[in-house]
Design an enzyme around this catalytic site. Structure first.
Site, PDB file in Angstrom:
ATOM      1  N   ASN A  71      21.700  30.248  53.398  1.00 50.66           N
ATOM      2  CA  ASN A  71      21.457  31.424  53.895  1.00 50.66           C
ATOM      3  C   ASN A  71      22.369  31.452  55.108  1.00 50.66           C
ATOM      4  OD1 ASN A  71      17.895  31.716  53.707  1.00 50.66           O
ATOM      5  ND2 ASN A  71      19.492  32.671  52.594  1.00 50.66           N
ATOM      6  N   ASP A  88      11.029  36.523  48.741  1.00 54.84           N
ATOM      7  CA  ASP A  88      12.174  37.256  48.407  1.00 54.84           C
ATOM      8  C   ASP A  88      11.887  38.902  48.412  1.00 54.84           C
ATOM      9  OD1 ASP A  88      14.916  37.864  48.061  1.00 54.84           O
ATOM     10  OD2 ASP A  88      14.893  37.124  45.762  1.00 54.84           O
TER      11      ASP A  88
HETATM   12  C1  FPP Z   1      14.820  36.883  51.574  1.00 58.42           C
HETATM   13  O1  FPP Z   1      14.622  38.261  51.557  1.00 58.42           O
HETATM   14  C2  FPP Z   1      13.965  36.344  52.471  1.00 58.42           C
HETATM   15  C3  FPP Z   1      14.424  35.352  53.471  1.00 58.42           C
HETATM   16  C4  FPP Z   1      16.063  34.843  53.282  1.00 58.42           C
HETATM   17  C5  FPP Z   1      13.917  34.826  54.499  1.00 58.42           C
HETATM   18  C6  FPP Z   1      12.428  34.614  54.362  1.00 58.42           C
HETATM   19  C7  FPP Z   1      11.875  34.806  55.928  1.00 58.42           C
HETATM   20  C8  FPP Z   1      11.023  35.526  56.309  1.00 58.42           C
HETATM   21  C9  FPP Z   1       9.723  35.947  55.328  1.00 58.42           C
HETATM   22  C10 FPP Z   1      10.538  35.533  57.923  1.00 58.42           C
HETATM   23  C11 FPP Z   1      10.739  34.065  58.616  1.00 58.42           C
HETATM   24  C12 FPP Z   1       9.773  32.986  57.926  1.00 58.42           C
HETATM   25  C13 FPP Z   1       8.532  32.482  58.837  1.00 58.42           C
HETATM   26  C14 FPP Z   1       8.000  31.446  58.178  1.00 58.42           C
HETATM   27  C15 FPP Z   1       8.440  33.035  60.158  1.00 58.42           C
HETATM   28  P1  FPP Z   1      16.189  38.739  51.404  1.00 58.42           P
HETATM   29  O2  FPP Z   1      16.639  39.192  52.847  1.00 58.42           O
HETATM   30  O3  FPP Z   1      17.006  37.942  50.707  1.00 58.42           O
HETATM   31  O4  FPP Z   1      15.749  40.232  50.644  1.00 58.42           O
HETATM   32  P2  FPP Z   1      16.866  41.129  49.601  1.00 58.42           P
HETATM   33  O5  FPP Z   1      16.928  40.189  48.546  1.00 58.42           O
HETATM   34  O6  FPP Z   1      15.988  42.322  49.311  1.00 58.42           O
HETATM   35  O7  FPP Z   1      17.834  41.463  50.562  1.00 58.42           O
END
Ligand code: FPP
Length: 246
Positions: A74, A26
């Site tokens: 998501n 996250d």
């Molecule tokens: C949360 O950060 C992260 C995600 C919803 C996606 C995680 C994905 C990756 C790390 C990249 C793709 C993965 C692979 C395995 C290639 P957020 O966007 O919710 O952050 P925030 O809460 O700060 O907005």
């Protein structure tokens, strides 16, 4: 290499004692915002963190690392961000599969990935099949995963087995539930890590986390690395796990 990787001289197991670590990755968006960058830049940096942590997991002797890459919730994000995440995933598999395979990694997916774009489904299934015969650690990626969906699916699987006369209702036990989850052949979950300061499980591995240790860090996912994983395993090593006993 971090101290946790030193094997126990009697069993050969790593001294931290953890077999399976799951991570709620996250904070990509906040990492980008702090730098006045678009959210996609945070996700790209998040992929770099995935690469570092996957390598570290192997060095630290983990049997399984499960990463929450895309939840069943998501889809509520803007279509452009969903497309960006799918694009990053596609590119990640295409560019990193050779290295995973060469290192003996077994790639696995948990979640309803079949609902993704058919060409991505083919790519995923090819990658899983190619690495299935390896004997190294498992990297499990949670895609279109939600624990509540997984539990509903488990209830349907067991209900069908009862209706087919394979098992009686009274016979259903924990092992039947375990076997009907996406994680059926993964080791038991030892440690759940969440980055970015949030302290909740957000529908991730709710059944599997029953006795897992929880570790929360303020670090944003794109800043996470092997040292941070080693620190979490150090904390895990010091926990007193009683599994309901004394
Ligand atoms: C949360 O950060 C992260 C995600 C919803 C996606 C995680 C994905 C990756 C790390 C990249 C793709 C993965 C692979 C395995 C290639 P957020 O966007 O919710 O952050 P925030 O809460 O700060 O907005």
């Amino acid at each position: 290499m971090a101290s946790q990787a030193k094997p126990d001289p009697t069993s050969g197991a790593p001294a931290h004692g953890a077999r399976h670590v799951a991570i709620i990755m996250d904070g990509n968006g906040r990492w980008a915002k702090k730098r006045f960058l678009p959210r996609i830049a945070g996700h790209r940096a998040g992929v770099e963190a995935v690469r570092r942590v996957a390598r570290a997991a192997q060095d630290l002797g983990l049997e399984c690392l499960t990463l929450y890459a895309f939840s069943s919730e998501n889809w509520k994000r803007p279509a452009s961000e969903v497309a960006d995440l799918m694009g990053l995933l596609r590119h990640f598999i295409q560019s990193d599969l050779d290295e995973f395979h060469a290192n003996g990694v077994r790639l696995r997916i948990i979640g309803n990935y079949q609902a993704l774009d058919p060409s991505l489904v083919d790519l995923i299934e090819g990658a899983v099949a190619r690495t299935a015969g390896n004997s190294g650690p498992i990297i499990a990626i949670a895609l279109n995963y939600g624990a509540q969906d997984e539990l509903v699916r488990m209830a349907q699987i067991l209900a069908r087995r009862v209706a087919a006369g394979e098992i009686a209702v009274e016979e259903i036990g924990i092992e039947h539930v375990d076997a009907a989850l996406y994680t059926a052949d993964l080791p038991p979950l030892d440690l759940m890590i969440r980055t970015s300061g949030e302290q909740r499980l957000s529908n991730f591995m709710l059944w599997q986390a029953a006795y897992a240790e929880l570790y929360f860090t303020d670090m944003l996912w794109p800043d996470f690395d092997g040292q941070a994983l080693a620190a979490a395993l150090d904390a895990f090593r010091l926990r007193d796990r009683r599994f309901g006993g004394l």
